[in-house]
Design an enzyme around this catalytic site. Structure first.
Site, PDB file in Angstrom:
ATOM      1  N   ARG A  56       0.843  -1.208   0.000  1.00 53.96           N
ATOM      2  CA  ARG A  56       0.000   0.000   0.000  1.00 53.96           C
ATOM      3  C   ARG A  56       0.883   1.265   0.000  1.00 53.96           C
ATOM      4  O   ARG A  56       0.606   2.240  -0.677  1.00 53.96           O
ATOM      5  CB  ARG A  56      -0.901   0.055   1.243  1.00 53.96           C
ATOM      6  CG  ARG A  56      -1.745  -1.160   1.529  1.00 53.96           C
ATOM      7  CD  ARG A  56      -3.027  -1.150   0.738  1.00 53.96           C
ATOM      8  NE  ARG A  56      -2.827  -1.497  -0.637  1.00 53.96           N
ATOM      9  CZ  ARG A  56      -2.541  -2.744  -1.106  1.00 53.96           C
ATOM     10  NH1 ARG A  56      -2.428  -3.767  -0.286  1.00 53.96           N
ATOM     11  NH2 ARG A  56      -2.381  -2.968  -2.386  1.00 53.96           N
ATOM     12  N   HIS A 104      -7.677   7.396  10.592  1.00 59.12           N
ATOM     13  CA  HIS A 104      -7.283   5.980  10.543  1.00 59.12           C
ATOM     14  C   HIS A 104      -5.764   5.795  10.454  1.00 59.12           C
ATOM     15  O   HIS A 104      -5.296   4.730  10.071  1.00 59.12           O
ATOM     16  CB  HIS A 104      -7.965   5.276   9.358  1.00 59.12           C
ATOM     17  CG  HIS A 104      -9.447   5.065   9.555  1.00 59.12           C
ATOM     18  ND1 HIS A 104     -10.281   4.627   8.562  1.00 59.12           N
ATOM     19  CD2 HIS A 104     -10.231   5.234  10.649  1.00 59.12           C
ATOM     20  CE1 HIS A 104     -11.527   4.534   9.036  1.00 59.12           C
ATOM     21  NE2 HIS A 104     -11.520   4.904  10.297  1.00 59.12           N
ATOM     22  N   THR A 171     -16.701   8.063   0.211  1.00 59.21           N
ATOM     23  CA  THR A 171     -16.705   7.020   1.241  1.00 59.21           C
ATOM     24  C   THR A 171     -18.025   6.264   1.179  1.00 59.21           C
ATOM     25  O   THR A 171     -19.073   6.854   0.931  1.00 59.21           O
ATOM     26  CB  THR A 171     -16.429   7.597   2.644  1.00 59.21           C
ATOM     27  OG1 THR A 171     -16.516   6.548   3.614  1.00 59.21           O
ATOM     28  CG2 THR A 171     -17.360   8.715   3.029  1.00 59.21           C
ATOM     29  N   LEU A 197     -19.318   8.664  -6.002  1.00 62.15           N
ATOM     30  CA  LEU A 197     -19.579   8.057  -7.307  1.00 62.15           C
ATOM     31  C   LEU A 197     -21.021   7.572  -7.405  1.00 62.15           C
ATOM     32  O   LEU A 197     -21.659   7.669  -8.441  1.00 62.15           O
ATOM     33  CB  LEU A 197     -18.615   6.885  -7.519  1.00 62.15           C
ATOM     34  CG  LEU A 197     -18.593   6.252  -8.903  1.00 62.15           C
ATOM     35  CD1 LEU A 197     -18.178   7.259  -9.962  1.00 62.15           C
ATOM     36  CD2 LEU A 197     -17.633   5.066  -8.913  1.00 62.15           C
TER      37      LEU A 197
HETATM   38  P1  OAD Z   1     -14.814   2.053   0.437  1.00 69.66           P
HETATM   39  O1  OAD Z   1     -14.004   1.238  -0.515  1.00 69.66           O
HETATM   40  O2  OAD Z   1     -15.694   1.335   1.401  1.00 69.66           O
HETATM   41  O3  OAD Z   1     -15.749   3.062  -0.374  1.00 69.66           O
HETATM   42  C1  OAD Z   1     -15.260   3.881  -1.394  1.00 69.66           C
HETATM   43  C2  OAD Z   1     -16.413   4.743  -1.908  1.00 69.66           C
HETATM   44  O4  OAD Z   1     -15.879   5.604  -2.913  1.00 69.66           O
HETATM   45  C3  OAD Z   1     -17.566   3.951  -2.564  1.00 69.66           C
HETATM   46  O5  OAD Z   1     -18.811   4.452  -2.108  1.00 69.66           O
HETATM   47  C4  OAD Z   1     -17.384   4.232  -4.052  1.00 69.66           C
HETATM   48  O6  OAD Z   1     -18.611   4.287  -4.763  1.00 69.66           O
HETATM   49  C5  OAD Z   1     -16.724   5.600  -4.040  1.00 69.66           C
HETATM   50  N1  OAD Z   1     -15.883   5.873  -5.221  1.00 69.66           N
HETATM   51  C6  OAD Z   1     -15.149   4.996  -5.944  1.00 69.66           C
HETATM   52  N2  OAD Z   1     -14.517   5.624  -6.945  1.00 69.66           N
HETATM   53  C7  OAD Z   1     -14.843   6.936  -6.843  1.00 69.66           C
HETATM   54  C8  OAD Z   1     -14.519   8.105  -7.605  1.00 69.66           C
HETATM   55  N3  OAD Z   1     -13.724   8.042  -8.642  1.00 69.66           N
HETATM   56  N4  OAD Z   1     -15.069   9.269  -7.221  1.00 69.66           N
HETATM   57  C9  OAD Z   1     -15.900   9.336  -6.142  1.00 69.66           C
HETATM   58  N5  OAD Z   1     -16.234   8.279  -5.398  1.00 69.66           N
HETATM   59  C10 OAD Z   1     -15.726   7.091  -5.735  1.00 69.66           C
HETATM   60  O7  OAD Z   1     -13.774   3.026   1.183  1.00 69.66           O
HETATM   61  P2  OAD Z   1     -13.985   3.892   2.523  1.00 69.66           P
HETATM   62  O8  OAD Z   1     -15.411   4.313   2.663  1.00 69.66           O
HETATM   63  O9  OAD Z   1     -12.940   4.929   2.536  1.00 69.66           O
HETATM   64  O10 OAD Z   1     -10.361   1.375   7.139  1.00 69.66           O
HETATM   65  O11 OAD Z   1     -13.665   2.798   3.617  1.00 69.66           O
HETATM   66  C11 OAD Z   1     -13.666   3.176   4.974  1.00 69.66           C
HETATM   67  C12 OAD Z   1     -12.649   2.381   5.743  1.00 69.66           C
HETATM   68  O12 OAD Z   1     -12.862   0.988   5.518  1.00 69.66           O
HETATM   69  C13 OAD Z   1     -11.218   2.596   5.296  1.00 69.66           C
HETATM   70  O13 OAD Z   1     -10.635   3.732   5.888  1.00 69.66           O
HETATM   71  C14 OAD Z   1     -10.543   1.329   5.730  1.00 69.66           C
HETATM   72  C15 OAD Z   1     -11.600   0.334   5.310  1.00 69.66           C
HETATM   73  O14 OAD Z   1     -11.640  -0.860   5.984  1.00 69.66           O
HETATM   74  C16 OAD Z   1      -9.293   0.748   7.691  1.00 69.66           C
HETATM   75  O15 OAD Z   1      -8.488   0.098   7.047  1.00 69.66           O
HETATM   76  C17 OAD Z   1      -9.191   0.932   9.150  1.00 69.66           C
END
Ligand code: OAD
Length: 229
Positions: A56, A104, A171, A197
């Site tokens: 990563r 985080h 998110t 998105l």
């Molecule tokens: P996720 O992978 O759960 O969600 C990513 C979000 O971004 C989704 O809703 C997608 O639709 C959206 N997305 C993808 N591509 C995009 C783009 N080009 N423009 C706008 N939006 C887009 O990631 P997080 O919500 O960040 O924690 O996940 C939260 C936490 O879960 C992370 O910090 C991590 C993970 O487990 C730890 O590792 C502690």
């Protein structure tokens, strides 16, 4: 000048080439959360965990901030902005934002699992690396894992209570406490906006939502906020 709290997640870095977690090709498709993102997983197989985060770290170092990261930095020209990120990359900082709250943790930090000492992570962390403070070979990435308390929560809640607007960007709204900020903001009577998105798990809780790629919808929203200031 509005006081704005921005929460970001993996979606804001997706167009920089960093994989998100919950997409069909996301990180949690090839790795079990229990193995690589829990203290128990680290105790069982530290080598696997360090390898996962070394990958990563290399991916983040090879990536460049995108138009959405840079737009958020411009927002500070006319508004008081607190950026709270769940991301462990440093693309907000490299895109020009200052004072980013990494709730985080960060890939660039190392933490001693024995004594709690923190230092700058080397590019590649190894299980034999001794802690610079206590000497124990117990180095882990300074990342908040499942079952651990996110960082700087008191500061985040204080910023939320004092805000005029809460904006959530990229998110999925699956991981608490970040997923609860929209409800906290609503209770405090603060306007809320989702930029993602697609609709997130908590999309209906927001006053307004715009859906599309971050590199398009974030700069467009920032331009409106600067024009209206
Ligand atoms: P996720 O992978 O759960 O969600 C990513 C979000 O971004 C989704 O809703 C997608 O639709 C959206 N997305 C993808 N591509 C995009 C783009 N080009 N423009 C706008 N939006 C887009 O990631 P997080 O919500 O960040 O924690 O996940 C939260 C936490 O879960 C992370 O910090 C991590 C993970 O487990 C730890 O590792 C502690």
């Amino acid at each position: 000048m509005a006081r704005i709290v921005v929460l970001t997640g993996a979606g804001i870095s997706a167009e920089s080439g960093i994989r998100t977690f919950r997409a069909a090709d996301g990180l949690w498709e090839d790795h079990r959360i229990e193995d690589v993102a829990t203290p128990e997983g680290f105790a069982r197989d530290p080598e696997l965990v360090l390898r996962f985060y070394n990958e990563r770290r290399a991916a983040a170092a090879a990536a460049e901030p995108n138009a959405a990261h840079r737009a958020l930095a411009r927002l500070t020209q006319a508004h008081q902005v607190t950026v709270v990120t769940q991301n462990v990359d440093d693309l907000h900082e490299r895109g020009g934002s200052r004072g980013v709250i990494h709730m985080h943790g960060t890939l660039n930090g190392a933490l001693c699992a024995r004594c709690g000492h923190r230092w700058t992570a080397p590019r590649v962390m190894q299980v034999t690396d001794p802690c610079p403070a206590c000497g124990a070979p117990a180095s882990r990435p300074d990342i908040v894992w499942f079952g651990e308390m996110p960082y700087r929560m008191a500061e985040i809640w204080q910023a939320l209570r004092a805000a005029d607007l809460f904006v959530s960007i990229g998110t999925s709204g699956n991981v608490y406490p970040a997923a609860g900020f929209v409800a906290d903001a609503r209770h405090a009577g603060i306007a809320t906006l989702e930029l993602n998105l697609e609709p997130s798990a908590g999309s209906r809780l927001f006053d307004a939502a715009r859906h599309g790629p971050a590199t398009q919808i974030v700069p467009a929203w920032v331009a409106e906020m600067l024009a209206a200031a």
